[in-house]
Design a protein around this motif. Structure first.
Motif, PDB file in Angstrom:
ATOM      1  N   HIS A  88       0.713  -0.979  -0.211  1.00 52.39           N
ATOM      2  CA  HIS A  88      -0.074   0.438   0.155  1.00 52.39           C
ATOM      3  C   HIS A  88       0.868   1.466   0.232  1.00 52.39           C
ATOM      4  CE1 HIS A  88      -1.708   3.150   2.142  1.00 52.39           C
ATOM      5  NE2 HIS A  88      -3.689   3.169   2.305  1.00 52.39           N
ATOM      6  N   PHE A  89       1.914   0.804   1.149  1.00 53.13           N
ATOM      7  CA  PHE A  89       2.495   2.356   0.760  1.00 53.13           C
ATOM      8  C   PHE A  89       3.182   3.337  -0.512  1.00 53.13           C
ATOM      9  CE2 PHE A  89       6.783   4.232   1.894  1.00 53.13           C
ATOM     10  CZ  PHE A  89       6.948   5.129   2.504  1.00 53.13           C
ATOM     11  N   ILE A  90       3.696   1.456  -0.906  1.00 55.69           N
ATOM     12  CA  ILE A  90       4.844   1.563  -2.651  1.00 55.69           C
ATOM     13  C   ILE A  90       3.612   1.794  -3.810  1.00 55.69           C
ATOM     14  CG2 ILE A  90       7.054   0.536  -1.328  1.00 55.69           C
ATOM     15  CD1 ILE A  90       6.283  -1.516  -2.817  1.00 55.69           C
ATOM     16  N   LEU A  91       2.500   1.730  -3.735  1.00 57.08           N
ATOM     17  CA  LEU A  91       1.950   1.509  -4.856  1.00 57.08           C
ATOM     18  C   LEU A  91       1.199   2.996  -5.115  1.00 57.08           C
ATOM     19  CD1 LEU A  91      -0.104  -1.894  -4.447  1.00 57.08           C
ATOM     20  CD2 LEU A  91       2.083  -1.395  -5.853  1.00 57.08           C
ATOM     21  N   PRO A  92       1.152   2.979  -6.588  1.00 54.64           N
ATOM     22  CA  PRO A  92       0.912   4.364  -7.256  1.00 54.64           C
ATOM     23  C   PRO A  92      -1.289   4.466  -7.203  1.00 54.64           C
ATOM     24  CG  PRO A  92       1.802   3.067  -8.993  1.00 54.64           C
ATOM     25  CD  PRO A  92       1.672   2.145  -7.673  1.00 54.64           C
ATOM     26  N   MET A  93      -1.249   5.224  -6.057  1.00 53.38           N
ATOM     27  CA  MET A  93      -2.869   5.277  -5.726  1.00 53.38           C
ATOM     28  C   MET A  93      -2.957   6.545  -5.259  1.00 53.38           C
ATOM     29  SD  MET A  93      -3.776   1.393  -4.171  1.00 53.38           S
ATOM     30  CE  MET A  93      -2.745   2.091  -2.728  1.00 53.38           C
ATOM     31  N   LYS A  94      -3.895   7.479  -6.026  1.00 56.23           N
ATOM     32  CA  LYS A  94      -4.310   8.798  -5.712  1.00 56.23           C
ATOM     33  C   LYS A  94      -4.831   9.151  -4.822  1.00 56.23           C
ATOM     34  CE  LYS A  94      -7.998  10.043  -8.757  1.00 56.23           C
ATOM     35  NZ  LYS A  94      -8.444  10.846 -10.377  1.00 56.23           N
ATOM     36  N   ASN A  95      -6.219   7.942  -4.130  1.00 58.20           N
ATOM     37  CA  ASN A  95      -6.521   8.491  -3.429  1.00 58.20           C
ATOM     38  C   ASN A  95      -6.482   7.285  -1.346  1.00 58.20           C
ATOM     39  OD1 ASN A  95      -7.901   9.995  -5.322  1.00 58.20           O
ATOM     40  ND2 ASN A  95      -9.037   8.052  -5.792  1.00 58.20           N
ATOM     41  N   LYS A  96      -4.972   7.110  -2.350  1.00 56.82           N
ATOM     42  CA  LYS A  96      -5.033   6.138  -1.140  1.00 56.82           C
ATOM     43  C   LYS A  96      -4.274   6.672   0.506  1.00 56.82           C
ATOM     44  CE  LYS A  96      -0.004   5.713  -1.523  1.00 56.82           C
ATOM     45  NZ  LYS A  96       1.393   4.509  -1.616  1.00 56.82           N
ATOM     46  N   GLY A  97      -4.055   8.271   0.399  1.00 54.05           N
ATOM     47  CA  GLY A  97      -3.911   8.308   1.743  1.00 54.05           C
ATOM     48  C   GLY A  97      -2.715   7.739   2.579  1.00 54.05           C
ATOM     49  N   ASP A  98      -2.328   8.038   3.729  1.00 60.10           N
ATOM     50  CA  ASP A  98      -1.379   7.055   4.382  1.00 60.10           C
ATOM     51  C   ASP A  98      -1.956   5.540   4.968  1.00 60.10           C
ATOM     52  OD1 ASP A  98      -1.786   6.584   7.145  1.00 60.10           O
ATOM     53  OD2 ASP A  98      -2.369   8.697   7.280  1.00 60.10           O
TER      54      ASP A  98
END
Length: 239
Positions: free
Chosen positions: A200-210
């Motif tokens: 989750h930390f490394i993948l590109p997702m524009k809406n992911k948050g912390d």
């Protein structure tokens, strides 16, 4: 490939399958425009139980199919696993967790941009508490993991027809999820939480948050403590 390397690779593959199917059902339920969106906790609990069942079948061909650092450490303390395999197993399990989470991301690729709820996105990858209270969250994970490891040790002490013990493991996961999972999402497995959280930390997702690293220690440390307590409890039960 040596026998040890075969077992280590089995832990990697098994954990990747576990997370692909387990986090996959979370994605199906959480992400916008998924056909299974909002299908609920019962679907998630059954999905995880089946994920464990299938992953254990696959990993169990060439290894013990722990797929969980807490189980690996507990089994080493119990004398069921040689100490030299503990660290390689744990590394393989965490890497498998990362790979499995990346595969979930690919499987639902268009849905991440359609989902704006940052909690729902993170919940697809890793666990989080319903009520953030670290001591209570820690206790919940300890209890859940104790049930898991005591159950696994009890299964090992009983006789099953070939291949059927895996269904008992799946039933155990289902019971934990339905009965104990509501407080924290029942990580009961450091690799199940840490590997996907890293993804989750490394993948590109524009809406992911912390990635909520402040909570991340709970589903890592508490299951290990729970597993060790379970070994002591089971030793006492057997006397």
């Amino acid at each position: 490939m040596s026998a040890d390397m075969t077992q280590i690779f089995s832990e990697f593959i098994g954990t990747a399958i576990l997370i692909l199917l387990g986090d996959g059902v979370c994605a199906a339920v959480n992400l916008n425009k998924s056909k299974a969106q909002n299908s609920g906790w019962i679907v998630i609990a059954f999905g995880w139980a089946l994920a464990v069942t299938i992953a254990v079948y696959v990993a169990g061909i060439n290894g013990p199919a722990h797929l969980n650092p807490a189980v690996t450490i507990a089994m080493a303390v119990n004398g069921s696993l040689k100490a030299s395999l503990v660290l390689p197993f744990i590394v393989a399990q965490i890497l498998g967790g990362i790979v499995g989470a990346v595969l979930v991301w690919l499987a639902y690729l268009p849905h991440w941009n359609e989902t704006t709820d940052q909690g729902a996105i993170l919940g697809t990858f890793s666990t989080g508490p319903a009520i953030r209270n670290y001591p209570a969250n820690f206790i919940s994970e300890v209890i859940g993991t104790m049930v898991l490891v005591v159950g696994l040790l009890a299964f090992g002490a009983n006789k099953f027809a070939d291949g059927t013990n895996v269904f008992a493991v799946g039933g155990l996961i289902l019971a934990i999820g339905l009965s104990l999972g509501g407080a924290t999402g029942y990580a009961i497995n450091p690799a199940r939480d840490l590997g996907p959280r890293i993804a989750h930390f490394i993948l590109p997702m524009k809406n992911k948050g912390d990635s909520d690293w402040a909570y991340s220690w709970v589903p890592v440390v508490a299951p290990i403590v729970g597993g060790l307590l379970a070994v002591g409890l089971f030793t006492f039960i057997k006397k």
